[in-house]
Motif scaffolding. Structure first.
Motif, PDB file in Angstrom:
ATOM      1  N   PHE A   1     -13.076  -9.292   3.277  1.00 39.65           N
ATOM      2  CA  PHE A   1     -12.532  -8.380   2.328  1.00 39.65           C
ATOM      3  C   PHE A   1     -12.279  -9.263   0.898  1.00 39.65           C
ATOM      4  CE2 PHE A   1      -8.705  -7.941  -0.021  1.00 39.65           C
ATOM      5  CZ  PHE A   1      -8.153  -6.704   0.314  1.00 39.65           C
TER       6      PHE A   1
ATOM      7  N   GLY B   1      -5.739  -0.086   1.615  1.00 39.70           N
ATOM      8  CA  GLY B   1      -4.374  -0.777   2.022  1.00 39.70           C
ATOM      9  C   GLY B   1      -4.726  -2.272   2.770  1.00 39.70           C
TER      10      GLY B   1
ATOM     11  N   GLY C   1       0.595  -1.175   0.043  1.00 40.12           N
ATOM     12  CA  GLY C   1      -0.034   0.055  -0.120  1.00 40.12           C
ATOM     13  C   GLY C   1       1.027   1.184   0.062  1.00 40.12           C
TER      14      GLY C   1
ATOM     15  N   TYR D   1     -10.979  -9.411  -2.938  1.00 37.93           N
ATOM     16  CA  TYR D   1     -10.310  -8.648  -4.324  1.00 37.93           C
ATOM     17  C   TYR D   1     -10.570  -9.576  -5.462  1.00 37.93           C
ATOM     18  CZ  TYR D   1      -8.008  -5.018  -6.599  1.00 37.93           C
ATOM     19  OH  TYR D   1      -8.030  -4.056  -7.484  1.00 37.93           O
TER      20      TYR D   1
HETATM   21  P1  AHM Z   1       0.789  -2.635  -3.583  1.00 32.61           P
HETATM   22  O1  AHM Z   1       1.319  -3.922  -3.237  1.00 32.61           O
HETATM   23  O2  AHM Z   1       1.246  -2.109  -5.075  1.00 32.61           O
HETATM   24  O3  AHM Z   1       0.839  -1.786  -2.678  1.00 32.61           O
HETATM   25  O4  AHM Z   1      -0.807  -3.046  -3.968  1.00 32.61           O
HETATM   26  C1  AHM Z   1      -1.469  -3.883  -2.995  1.00 32.61           C
HETATM   27  C2  AHM Z   1      -2.744  -2.965  -2.646  1.00 32.61           C
HETATM   28  C3  AHM Z   1      -3.560  -3.776  -1.329  1.00 32.61           C
HETATM   29  O5  AHM Z   1      -2.919  -3.062  -0.018  1.00 32.61           O
HETATM   30  C4  AHM Z   1      -4.852  -3.221  -1.603  1.00 32.61           C
HETATM   31  O6  AHM Z   1      -5.639  -4.025  -0.883  1.00 32.61           O
HETATM   32  C5  AHM Z   1      -4.938  -2.942  -3.088  1.00 32.61           C
HETATM   33  O7  AHM Z   1      -3.896  -2.925  -3.557  1.00 32.61           O
HETATM   34  C6  AHM Z   1      -5.839  -2.119  -3.416  1.00 32.61           C
HETATM   35  O8  AHM Z   1      -6.078  -2.121  -4.902  1.00 32.61           O
HETATM   36  P2  AHM Z   1      -7.054  -1.103  -5.548  1.00 32.61           P
HETATM   37  O9  AHM Z   1      -6.334   0.109  -5.643  1.00 32.61           O
HETATM   38  O10 AHM Z   1      -7.308  -1.557  -7.106  1.00 32.61           O
HETATM   39  O11 AHM Z   1      -8.197  -1.007  -4.566  1.00 32.61           O
END
Ligand code: AHM
Ligand code: MG
Length: 289
Positions: free
Chosen positions: A210, A194, A89, A212
């Protein structure tokens, strides 16, 4: 497991060092992209170096690989393997939201069913750490320069909050139907973007979901198996919840490459059962056509 203690201590030290860098470090981007195509910020790389320097000194660690590295780095023969996201994040640091570090500890191969422990650090208004071994998930908080135990984390059967990730315009209709129906049941939105603070909130508030998911633009999801998904899958299961890709336990998924991604759902039992039912029905529907 006694051997994991020195690894947990090393990760605690990493947490303190990265927390210092976040407070004062440069949040600018660098002209580098990681294996997943994300533009790295300087703090991603600084954090990755901190983890490597600290873990190299821990006798029990044989090898590491991270979201910021193409390939593993070998320290010594034998020992545990650690796959980690040094600063998850990181794009949220600019706006001063919470971020985290995620670690999965493996005996043998980097596979979900070879995980023996997992840890995450939350860099929020307070510095916190959560460690998981089979049967026990422990919550620590920084006090006077040390991590002190707060208590054990156990999920209830059902929670009250939802963290639905991914661009909504790119969700599949059956996924949108599931999330909408949970909101109609009274769930409340809690999504910061995050993964670490979003999942930490669900764990500490006793439950929720949660997600994704697979989206039309990212059919394999966004989050990485080794660096984000497996460690949290392990933590949720050991805390009494579940973690699936829609139908299958996340820790049973195979791994082809270090940077593989997967759709993922973490939650308490009730919410995960809802996901499973919806996704199984969808699979059946596809089979019929
Ligand atoms: P990163 O590893 O590049 O920081 O990406 C991971 C993050 C996670 O913390 C979060 O859940 C997700 O990407 C959020 O993605 P989005 O912006 O598509 O909601
Ligand atoms: Mg990440």
């Amino acid at each position: 497991m006694e051997q994991l203690k020195s690894i947990f201590n090393g990760i605690g030290e990493i947490g303190f060092q990265i927390a210092e860098k976040i407070k004062t470090g440069d949040t600018g981007k660098v002209e580098h992209y990681n294996q997943s195509g994300d533009q790295q910020v300087k703090l991603d790389l600084v954090s990755d170096q901190i983890v490597e320097q600290v873990l190299k000194k821990v006798e029990e660690v044989g090898e590491i690989v991270s979201e910021e590295k193409r390939e593993p780095v070998r320290f010594r023969e034998g020992g545990f393997k650690i796959a980690y996201d040094p600063l998850d994040g990181s794009s949220l640091i600019d706006v001063n939201l919470s971020v985290g570090s995620i670690f999965g500890i493996y005996k043998g191969e980097y596979r979900g069913d070879r995980l023996v422990g997992a840890v995450y650090i939350v860099y929020g208004p307070r510095l916190e750490m959560v460690t998981a071994v089979p049967g026990k998930v422990l919550h620590y908080r920084e006090r006077n320069g040390k991590f002190e135990p707060v208590g054990e984390i156990k999920l209830k059967e059902k929670g009250k909050i939802l963290a639905p990730g991914g661009t909504q315009g790119k969700w599949f209709p059956f996924h949108k139907g599931l999330i909408d129906s949970l909101f109609r049941e009274g769930y409340r939105l809690r999504y910061s973007g995050g993964m670490v603070p979003d999942l930490h909130q669900i764990l500490l508030k006793g439950g929720g979901l949660f997600s994704y998911p697979a989206t039309t633009d990212k059919p394999a999801g966004k989050l990485r198996k080794l660096f984000e998904v497996f460690p949290f899958g392990f933590i949720f299961k050991e805390a009494g919840g579940e973690a699936i890709d829609g139908t299958t336990d996340l820790l049973e998924l195979g791994v082809k490459g270090y940077h593989d991604t997967t759709p993922c759902f973490f939650g308490s039992k009730y919410e995960i059962e809802r996901v499973r039912k919806t996704y199984l029905e969808q699979k059946e529907r596809i089979k019929r056509y």
